[in-house]
Motif scaffolding. Sequence first.
Motif, PDB file in Angstrom:
ATOM      1  N   GLU A   1       4.672  -7.386 -17.762  1.00 21.60           N
ATOM      2  CA  GLU A   1       5.416  -7.177 -16.510  1.00 21.60           C
ATOM      3  C   GLU A   1       4.672  -7.769 -15.322  1.00 21.60           C
ATOM      4  O   GLU A   1       5.275  -8.445 -14.468  1.00 21.60           O
ATOM      5  N   ILE A   2       3.366  -7.535 -15.247  1.00 21.94           N
ATOM      6  CA  ILE A   2       2.575  -8.070 -14.133  1.00 21.94           C
ATOM      7  C   ILE A   2       2.572  -9.594 -14.162  1.00 21.94           C
ATOM      8  O   ILE A   2       2.737 -10.260 -13.137  1.00 21.94           O
ATOM      9  N   MET A   3       2.389 -10.144 -15.351  1.00 22.11           N
ATOM     10  CA  MET A   3       2.378 -11.599 -15.496  1.00 22.11           C
ATOM     11  C   MET A   3       3.702 -12.217 -15.040  1.00 22.11           C
ATOM     12  O   MET A   3       3.728 -13.200 -14.298  1.00 22.11           O
ATOM     13  N   MET A   4       4.814 -11.621 -15.447  1.00 20.72           N
ATOM     14  CA  MET A   4       6.117 -12.173 -15.111  1.00 20.72           C
ATOM     15  C   MET A   4       6.457 -11.957 -13.636  1.00 20.72           C
ATOM     16  O   MET A   4       7.157 -12.777 -13.028  1.00 20.72           O
ATOM     17  N   GLU A   5       5.987 -10.867 -13.041  1.00 21.56           N
ATOM     18  CA  GLU A   5       6.194 -10.645 -11.607  1.00 21.56           C
ATOM     19  C   GLU A   5       5.524 -11.743 -10.796  1.00 21.56           C
ATOM     20  O   GLU A   5       6.111 -12.290  -9.854  1.00 21.56           O
ATOM     21  N   GLU A   6       4.274 -12.072 -11.165  1.00 28.72           N
ATOM     22  CA  GLU A   6       3.562 -13.118 -10.432  1.00 28.72           C
ATOM     23  C   GLU A   6       4.189 -14.485 -10.686  1.00 28.72           C
ATOM     24  O   GLU A   6       4.309 -15.302  -9.767  1.00 28.72           O
ATOM     25  N   ALA A   7       4.616 -14.755 -11.917  1.00 28.73           N
ATOM     26  CA  ALA A   7       5.284 -16.020 -12.214  1.00 28.73           C
ATOM     27  C   ALA A   7       6.579 -16.147 -11.415  1.00 28.73           C
ATOM     28  O   ALA A   7       6.907 -17.225 -10.902  1.00 28.73           O
ATOM     29  N   ALA A   8       7.315 -15.057 -11.285  1.00 35.29           N
ATOM     30  CA  ALA A   8       8.561 -15.077 -10.523  1.00 35.29           C
ATOM     31  C   ALA A   8       8.293 -15.359  -9.050  1.00 35.29           C
ATOM     32  O   ALA A   8       9.048 -16.105  -8.408  1.00 35.29           O
ATOM     33  N   ARG A   9       7.224 -14.760  -8.499  1.00 35.37           N
ATOM     34  CA  ARG A   9       6.880 -15.017  -7.099  1.00 35.37           C
ATOM     35  C   ARG A   9       6.623 -16.505  -6.865  1.00 35.37           C
ATOM     36  O   ARG A   9       6.933 -17.044  -5.814  1.00 35.37           O
ATOM     37  N   GLN A  10       6.030 -17.140  -7.851  1.00 37.54           N
ATOM     38  CA  GLN A  10       5.673 -18.548  -7.699  1.00 37.54           C
ATOM     39  C   GLN A  10       6.717 -19.492  -8.301  1.00 37.54           C
ATOM     40  O   GLN A  10       6.543 -20.702  -8.308  1.00 37.54           O
ATOM     41  N   LYS A  11       7.806 -18.883  -8.835  1.00 36.18           N
ATOM     42  CA  LYS A  11       8.857 -19.669  -9.494  1.00 36.18           C
ATOM     43  C   LYS A  11       8.264 -20.564 -10.574  1.00 36.18           C
ATOM     44  O   LYS A  11       8.651 -21.731 -10.745  1.00 36.18           O
ATOM     45  N   ALA A  12       7.302 -20.019 -11.304  1.00 34.45           N
ATOM     46  CA  ALA A  12       6.531 -20.790 -12.270  1.00 34.45           C
ATOM     47  C   ALA A  12       7.085 -20.653 -13.682  1.00 34.45           C
ATOM     48  O   ALA A  12       7.801 -19.699 -14.008  1.00 34.45           O
ATOM     49  N   GLY A  13       6.727 -21.591 -14.527  1.00 37.45           N
ATOM     50  CA  GLY A  13       7.029 -21.523 -15.941  1.00 37.45           C
ATOM     51  C   GLY A  13       5.902 -20.805 -16.668  1.00 37.45           C
ATOM     52  O   GLY A  13       4.756 -20.835 -16.231  1.00 37.45           O
ATOM     53  N   VAL A  14       6.230 -20.162 -17.777  1.00 40.27           N
ATOM     54  CA  VAL A  14       5.239 -19.444 -18.573  1.00 40.27           C
ATOM     55  C   VAL A  14       5.356 -19.900 -20.024  1.00 40.27           C
ATOM     56  O   VAL A  14       6.452 -19.903 -20.597  1.00 40.27           O
ATOM     57  N   ILE A  15       4.221 -20.296 -20.604  1.00 37.50           N
ATOM     58  CA  ILE A  15       4.163 -20.690 -22.015  1.00 37.50           C
ATOM     59  C   ILE A  15       3.195 -19.745 -22.709  1.00 37.50           C
ATOM     60  O   ILE A  15       2.000 -19.739 -22.416  1.00 37.50           O
ATOM     61  N   VAL A  16       3.720 -18.916 -23.605  1.00 40.31           N
ATOM     62  CA  VAL A  16       2.906 -17.972 -24.365  1.00 40.31           C
ATOM     63  C   VAL A  16       2.699 -18.544 -25.763  1.00 40.31           C
ATOM     64  O   VAL A  16       3.660 -18.945 -26.424  1.00 40.31           O
ATOM     65  N   THR A  17       1.448 -18.595 -26.226  1.00 42.94           N
ATOM     66  CA  THR A  17       1.169 -19.058 -27.578  1.00 42.94           C
ATOM     67  C   THR A  17       0.598 -17.912 -28.394  1.00 42.94           C
ATOM     68  O   THR A  17      -0.130 -17.068 -27.875  1.00 42.94           O
ATOM     69  N   SER A  18       0.930 -17.876 -29.686  1.00 43.23           N
ATOM     70  CA  SER A  18       0.479 -16.754 -30.510  1.00 43.23           C
ATOM     71  C   SER A  18       0.550 -17.109 -31.982  1.00 43.23           C
ATOM     72  O   SER A  18       1.398 -17.892 -32.413  1.00 43.23           O
ATOM     73  N   ILE A  19      -0.344 -16.488 -32.771  1.00 49.48           N
ATOM     74  CA  ILE A  19      -0.231 -16.572 -34.226  1.00 49.48           C
ATOM     75  C   ILE A  19       0.260 -15.237 -34.785  1.00 49.48           C
ATOM     76  O   ILE A  19       0.295 -15.049 -35.989  1.00 49.48           O
ATOM     77  N   GLY A  20       0.626 -14.321 -33.900  1.00 51.37           N
ATOM     78  CA  GLY A  20       1.108 -13.017 -34.361  1.00 51.37           C
ATOM     79  C   GLY A  20       1.729 -12.221 -33.239  1.00 51.37           C
ATOM     80  O   GLY A  20       2.806 -12.521 -32.756  1.00 51.37           O
ATOM     81  N   LYS A  21       1.003 -11.200 -32.769  1.00 49.42           N
ATOM     82  CA  LYS A  21       1.509 -10.306 -31.734  1.00 49.42           C
ATOM     83  C   LYS A  21       1.646 -11.035 -30.408  1.00 49.42           C
ATOM     84  O   LYS A  21       0.789 -11.831 -30.027  1.00 49.42           O
TER      85      LYS A  21
END
Length: 214
Positions: free
Chosen positions: A182-202
């Motif tokens: 939630e915190i990560m997406m709130e800050e991304a929304a403020r900056q109108k930024a893209g988010v790329i999450v990488t994972s091998i599991g969780k």
Amino acid sequence: MKEIKFEHVLPEVFARQGDVSSEVWQQTVTFEKGGLYLVLAESGKGKSTFCSYILGYRHDYSGIVSFDRKDIRQLRVMQWVDMRQKHISHLFQELRLFPELTAYENVEIKNRLTNWKSKSEIEQWFERLGIADKLHVPVGLLSFGQQQRVAMMRALVQPFDFLLADEPVSHLDDANGKVMGEIMMEEAARQKAGVIVTSIGKHFPLDYQKTYHL
């Protein structure tokens, strides 16, 4: 920066393997500012390599990685410095914290360079993440999950067009992972930024615009 694009990119280490089955390697994939993406990979499929290409740490590939249609191989050192300070923020899998500094100092040392957040805003993040009592504790004494939360806050105290989050919740329970997302997406929304999450599991339980299997 409005887009990151992979065009027929293939790591050299995979070139000898013949047929490579991937939704990223040897494909045309575009990550747009404001979008939310999940890149899933099995161990050894190149997740860390993928991140290194976006950050310009490695160039051992065929094909083209471009920022706003400019081949990143053409970027000079100072242009990369600017990219990493103002356009791409990275939450490292290995965290890269200073163990002798306190949790707060690890966030503030970067915030001093950017002047991006006030002290009260950072302290509110610590409160929401359930580690307000760890503000002045050397980060080397914290659990790995607590260190992940500190590393995420440090990644957010700068301007960015894209946030690259590599294995961000591998050692967190679902409740803390949810708050961190939630915190990560709130800050991304403020900056109108893209988010790329990488994972091998969780990974964060978010409404991803597109999921790619590496």
